[in-house]
Design a protein around this motif. Sequence first.
Motif, PDB file in Angstrom:
ATOM      1  N   LYS A 147       6.868   6.984  -1.593  1.00  0.00           N
ATOM      2  CA  LYS A 147       7.506   5.735  -2.015  1.00  0.00           C
ATOM      3  C   LYS A 147       8.887   6.058  -2.598  1.00  0.00           C
ATOM      4  N   GLY A 148       9.855   5.208  -2.332  1.00  0.00           N
ATOM      5  CA  GLY A 148      11.173   5.351  -2.938  1.00  0.00           C
ATOM      6  C   GLY A 148      11.891   6.640  -2.577  1.00  0.00           C
ATOM      7  N   PHE A 149      11.642   7.161  -1.370  1.00  0.00           N
ATOM      8  CA  PHE A 149      12.338   8.361  -0.906  1.00  0.00           C
ATOM      9  C   PHE A 149      13.791   8.016  -0.616  1.00  0.00           C
ATOM     10  N   ASN A 150      14.711   8.755  -1.199  1.00  0.00           N
ATOM     11  CA  ASN A 150      16.143   8.497  -1.003  1.00  0.00           C
ATOM     12  C   ASN A 150      16.721   9.483   0.000  1.00  0.00           C
ATOM     13  N   GLY A 151      16.899   9.005   1.223  1.00  0.00           N
ATOM     14  CA  GLY A 151      17.448   9.846   2.282  1.00  0.00           C
ATOM     15  C   GLY A 151      18.790   9.328   2.758  1.00  0.00           C
ATOM     16  N   ILE A 152      19.256   9.874   3.863  1.00  0.00           N
ATOM     17  CA  ILE A 152      20.538   9.427   4.408  1.00  0.00           C
ATOM     18  C   ILE A 152      20.434   8.039   5.028  1.00  0.00           C
ATOM     19  N   LEU A 153      19.209   7.578   5.302  1.00  0.00           N
ATOM     20  CA  LEU A 153      19.018   6.229   5.833  1.00  0.00           C
ATOM     21  C   LEU A 153      18.957   5.184   4.726  1.00  0.00           C
ATOM     22  N   GLY A 154      18.855   5.632   3.490  1.00  0.00           N
ATOM     23  CA  GLY A 154      18.700   4.716   2.364  1.00  0.00           C
ATOM     24  C   GLY A 154      17.364   4.937   1.692  1.00  0.00           C
ATOM     25  N   GLU A 155      16.925   3.965   0.890  1.00  0.00           N
ATOM     26  CA  GLU A 155      15.651   4.093   0.193  1.00  0.00           C
ATOM     27  C   GLU A 155      14.518   3.732   1.128  1.00  0.00           C
ATOM     28  N   PHE A 156      13.535   4.630   1.212  1.00  0.00           N
ATOM     29  CA  PHE A 156      12.465   4.510   2.201  1.00  0.00           C
ATOM     30  C   PHE A 156      11.101   4.644   1.548  1.00  0.00           C
ATOM     31  N   SER A 157      10.147   3.843   2.026  1.00  0.00           N
ATOM     32  CA  SER A 157       8.746   3.962   1.622  1.00  0.00           C
ATOM     33  C   SER A 157       7.864   3.682   2.830  1.00  0.00           C
ATOM     34  N   PHE A 158       6.619   4.199   2.780  1.00  0.00           N
ATOM     35  CA  PHE A 158       5.594   3.800   3.745  1.00  0.00           C
ATOM     36  C   PHE A 158       4.778   2.660   3.144  1.00  0.00           C
ATOM     37  N   ASP A 159       4.436   1.669   3.975  1.00  0.00           N
ATOM     38  CA  ASP A 159       3.504   0.653   3.502  1.00  0.00           C
ATOM     39  C   ASP A 159       2.077   1.151   3.696  1.00  0.00           C
ATOM     40  N   GLU A 160       1.101   0.295   3.438  1.00  0.00           N
ATOM     41  CA  GLU A 160      -0.290   0.723   3.482  1.00  0.00           C
ATOM     42  C   GLU A 160      -0.756   1.110   4.882  1.00  0.00           C
ATOM     43  N   GLU A 161       0.015   0.756   5.932  1.00  0.00           N
ATOM     44  CA  GLU A 161      -0.346   1.108   7.305  1.00  0.00           C
ATOM     45  C   GLU A 161       0.456   2.280   7.851  1.00  0.00           C
ATOM     46  N   GLY A 162       1.321   2.853   7.010  1.00  0.00           N
ATOM     47  CA  GLY A 162       2.154   3.953   7.472  1.00  0.00           C
ATOM     48  C   GLY A 162       3.417   3.486   8.161  1.00  0.00           C
ATOM     49  N   ASP A 163       3.795   2.215   7.929  1.00  0.00           N
ATOM     50  CA  ASP A 163       5.001   1.667   8.528  1.00  0.00           C
ATOM     51  C   ASP A 163       6.149   1.661   7.524  1.00  0.00           C
ATOM     52  N   VAL A 164       7.312   1.288   8.015  1.00  0.00           N
ATOM     53  CA  VAL A 164       8.553   1.406   7.259  1.00  0.00           C
ATOM     54  C   VAL A 164       8.767   0.243   6.297  1.00  0.00           C
ATOM     55  N   VAL A 165       9.224   0.589   5.096  1.00  0.00           N
ATOM     56  CA  VAL A 165       9.714  -0.410   4.153  1.00  0.00           C
ATOM     57  C   VAL A 165      11.162  -0.042   3.839  1.00  0.00           C
ATOM     58  N   MET A 166      12.113  -0.772   4.419  1.00  0.00           N
ATOM     59  CA  MET A 166      13.540  -0.564   4.158  1.00  0.00           C
ATOM     60  C   MET A 166      14.348  -1.685   4.807  1.00  0.00           C
ATOM     61  N   ASP A 167      15.608  -1.789   4.438  1.00  0.00           N
ATOM     62  CA  ASP A 167      16.469  -2.864   4.950  1.00  0.00           C
ATOM     63  C   ASP A 167      17.391  -2.351   6.052  1.00  0.00           C
ATOM     64  N   PRO A 168      17.530  -3.101   7.163  1.00  0.00           N
ATOM     65  CA  PRO A 168      18.425  -2.683   8.250  1.00  0.00           C
ATOM     66  C   PRO A 168      19.887  -3.039   7.987  1.00  0.00           C
ATOM     67  N   THR A 169      20.772  -2.341   8.687  1.00  0.00           N
ATOM     68  CA  THR A 169      22.197  -2.663   8.713  1.00  0.00           C
ATOM     69  C   THR A 169      22.528  -3.146  10.117  1.00  0.00           C
TER      70      THR A 169
END
Length: 384
Positions: A349-371
């Motif tokens: 949760k809350g991983f800060n990478g070059i793509l921005g702040e990233f987390s997995f949801d309960e299904e292993g999918d992406v939680v983040m905002d697109p550009t």
Amino acid sequence: MRKQLKKFAQFTALSSLLVLSACGGNQAAGDEEGKSSGGAVKADIGVISYISGPGAAYGEAITNGLKLAQEEINGKGEVEINLVIEDSAGKQDQALTAAQKLMNSENVTGIIGPTLSTEMNVVGPEADLNGVPIMGTSTTAEGIPQIGDYVFRNSLPEALAIPAAIDKAIEKYDAKKVAILYGNDDVFTKSGFDTMKKAAEEKGLEILTTETFQKGQSDYNAQLTKIKGLKPDLILASALYNEGAVIMDQARKMGIDVPFVGGNGFNSPEVINIAGDAANGLIVATPWYGEKEDDKVKEFVSKYEKEYGKKPDQFAAQAYDALYIMAEALTNAGEADRDALRDALAEIKGFNGILGEFSFDEEGDVVMDPTVLVIEGGAFKEFN
């Protein structure tokens, strides 16, 4: 309960016997409990990538991003990762063979890839059955993480990306009518079409026509002539970059100058390299923007250009972050164990990478905002 049933299936399925022997001693080779002599967690991570064939630019970017991350991660000393890379050539059967080879190796703790959603649809269930955590870095079709408990992705799903791009295009151009064009012989492009159709209907857009094509097609005159006559405000196109670039080139030569909204497969610098100025007006949503005013992004772009002589694209960036996510999970797990890695990935949760702040949801999918980006003057720019 599901993991217990999976373990039972492993003991009863003949095809899993080799994997079971691996799970009995699931450490990286050479060191007790998957630790290096310096105490770092040591693990082999398998990679299934589209390295040869018409979509090789995807695989090249992905493997480049992984290798750059590997060098940095290993240099820090907390985790020592060895990449075991296999070529899928974008084919389901070859991807599955590569996956089975990796899963049957007692040293492989997890897998990154394969490149296409079409491939993941056959590889993901096998990895899930055998209890091998697998993470797609470019598999954006609907339903990928839902394949099973061991299946993850850090690539922005088209269910988030495409509606965001359409919203921006409607706002900018006051669009009311659209034509849809998609490849109907590929799971990935068909999934993109489903998302486009659903988003267009939900946003009240009139769909004037839906046209299809096949992978490798070179002449789109019939489809584009029909679309031109209907005068849409936007063209929604779900295509891989080879077909997508040719479509845009032929459309512009026919006098079709309306904007295109593309799916994830369209989101590659190769579109510009192939189509040239005809690529102008392509709108895509992405988690990656290489011109972002961010120190991590600037450092990654600089290192990538120095190493490979070109700018990184979305596929390189997503792969780079994916290996860092794997490394963080391995560190948190404290050992090179498949089940421990799976559980640690699920907690990211809350991983800060070059793509921005990233987390997995309960299904292993992406939680983040697109550009949302648009191609103007032969380059991707933020679409405002």
